[in-house]
Motif scaffolding. Sequence first.
Motif, mmCIF file in Angstrom:
data_model
loop_
_atom_site.group_PDB
_atom_site.id
_atom_site.type_symbol
_atom_site.label_atom_id
_atom_site.label_comp_id
_atom_site.label_asym_id
_atom_site.label_seq_id
_atom_site.Cartn_x
_atom_site.Cartn_y
_atom_site.Cartn_z
ATOM 1 N N ALA A 1 0.836 -1.206 0.000
ATOM 2 C CA ALA A 1 0.000 0.000 0.000
ATOM 3 C C ALA A 1 0.868 1.253 0.000
ATOM 4 C CB ALA A 1 -0.964 0.003 1.187
ATOM 5 N N ALA A 2 1.806 1.306 -0.947
ATOM 6 C CA ALA A 2 2.737 2.438 -1.031
ATOM 7 C C ALA A 2 2.005 3.711 -1.443
ATOM 8 C CB ALA A 2 3.840 2.124 -2.033
ATOM 9 N N ARG A 3 2.383 4.821 -0.819
ATOM 10 C CA ARG A 3 1.779 6.116 -1.155
ATOM 11 C C ARG A 3 2.540 6.827 -2.269
ATOM 12 N NH1 ARG A 3 0.777 9.959 3.807
ATOM 13 N NH2 ARG A 3 -0.158 11.156 2.084
ATOM 14 N N VAL A 4 3.828 6.525 -2.403
ATOM 15 C CA VAL A 4 4.685 7.209 -3.379
ATOM 16 C C VAL A 4 5.530 6.174 -4.100
ATOM 17 C CG1 VAL A 4 6.679 8.768 -3.624
ATOM 18 C CG2 VAL A 4 4.762 9.425 -2.157
ATOM 19 N N LEU A 5 5.757 6.396 -5.389
ATOM 20 C CA LEU A 5 6.727 5.629 -6.162
ATOM 21 C C LEU A 5 7.812 6.571 -6.646
ATOM 22 C CD1 LEU A 5 7.810 3.172 -7.800
ATOM 23 C CD2 LEU A 5 6.263 3.884 -9.655
ATOM 24 N N ILE A 6 9.054 6.199 -6.425
ATOM 25 C CA ILE A 6 10.193 6.960 -6.958
ATOM 26 C C ILE A 6 10.799 6.124 -8.079
ATOM 27 C CG2 ILE A 6 12.413 8.041 -6.463
ATOM 28 C CD1 ILE A 6 11.548 8.237 -3.519
#
Length: 610
Positions: free
Chosen positions: A152-157
């Motif tokens: 449930a990641a909020r950000v992808l880099i």
Amino acid sequence: MDLYTEADTDRDEFWARQARRLSWASSWSNVLDWSAAPVARWFVGGRLNVAYNCVDRHVEAGLGSRVAIHWEGESGESRAITYAELQREVSRAANGLASLGLVAGDRVAIQLPMIPEAVVAMLACARLGLVHSVVFGGFSPAALRSRIEDAAARVLITADGQFRRGGAVPMKPGADEAVAGTSVEHVVVVRRTGSSVDWSERDLWWHDLVDAQSDTHVPESFDAEHPLFILYTSGTTGRPKGILHTSGGYLTQAAYTHSVVFDLRPESDVYWCTADVGWVTGHSYIVYGPLANGATQVIYEGTPDTPHQGRHFEIIQKYGVTIYYTAPTLIRTFMKWGADIPAAYDLSSLRVLGSVGEPINPEAWLWYSEHIGAGRCPIVDTWWQTETGAMMISPLPGAETKPGSAQRALPGIGASIVDDSGVPVGPGETGYLVLDKPWPSMLRGIWGDPERFRETYWSRFSGFYFAGDGAKYDSDGDIWLLGRVDDVMNVSGHRISTTEVESALVSHPSVAEAAVVGAADETTGQGIVAFVILRGGADGAVEELRNHVAKEIGPIAKPRQVLVVPELPKTRSGKIMRRLLRDVAENRAVGDTTTLADSSVMELIAKGLA
């Protein structure tokens, strides 16, 4: 008193002394709480900041001008980043991520090439108490998506692309496909190749988010058991397992093992681990271990044969690398290319060689010693796993070594070889490798699935962690690893489950059924061999199936061979007898077929492949 004696005399105090090599905001009350076994708590009540330990404390100690990273691009571009510069970069990135509203405990997915921003992003997450999940840059959008969704990641880099074998390979289109409809609120994109990309409201350029931020940031301390990262590894059920590692114990063991196994001299050594940060070796022995120890290291983005087959040796010569840590797969590749290639370079700076990822065969060990180490460099053959977090079994430099043997558990580590009943075996006997004492960098669970954690690692032998590897003792009591005993293949040191590859094959419209085995391969350790039954009327487009798996999972999972067969060997209960398929794949006489529901199936397979 040597390290082994010290650890055996008072194990808790031994690990406390290793932990005190780090900087703690507050000390611990207990070294180990094992009351909730198999979930451990190490350095109970202690607080620290992992990124502070990897960067700031070295600057505060007057080492800001020491080079932390010599970065080398495939085309020859390079950067030297000091600890002071790294501190400023990590601070900017932490401020940038904080501006997105992220708070400690949030998850951030990272899929980047081997560029400095990958290290900066990981350390910025650690600085803020964010839990990072790094995904290998070669994984497909589907593989990235499954990891984003599970965490449930909020950000992808990510990056616009990466350079590989002399060309630019796009990454942003795959990221767009992966995040569609997920929990990801922002996609932060590093400009690496300059290629054009599609853009949406959730997308942010790394340089727009980070470069304008303040280059100072005061790190907060976190509990020793605060989650540091989730790293997904293949499981025998096909669904990747999110291995959870926490902060204090993990960093303690990563730093300790990096120091003692390589005999690290941070004031003079130039260290190079050739792994990718997408794997645990990159986490522990590119980012956290070396930087916690104030080491100077090389990071390389690119392949060993671009622009020529001497690229690694050219880099060793250029930077005066003293410690070189790589995989048996690459050593065997070097062997295939020929000894005249390393002989053309000055490798006299090397003093310690390391091996990681799979058991190294004696022939490769001896070639490595002679042609890379000139017969004067000790070789540390290290055994450990994503789950263990750090090295567990390895000789120490200066010990008498044996080609192909990891030899003995490191000081402070408890390992044993047992039979089917969990009883320790004797010298010369073969069995199962288990870990019989808790260790600081041990996994704390499988993300979101505590029952799977217990079932996978702690149910086979009571009170022991089962590593999933076979092993034997020799007559001296030294350990020899024999490889996996389950259905997880080890391809070039990368763990890939048979079930994942089978699922990818069956998703192709022409495939009715598939079975996959890992067959011995002199270059990669194991090669993936697939046996498929085609649907009625479908043709046997073998290359199309190989490419389909690469698209679904990633190029590392592309089968070496796809063999079309009329039937698969199954027991009466419907279980596929993979050992018989392995016999076929390795060109051996087929073993006992008496447990098959229809023993004539193997004859049909043999005829079909003839």
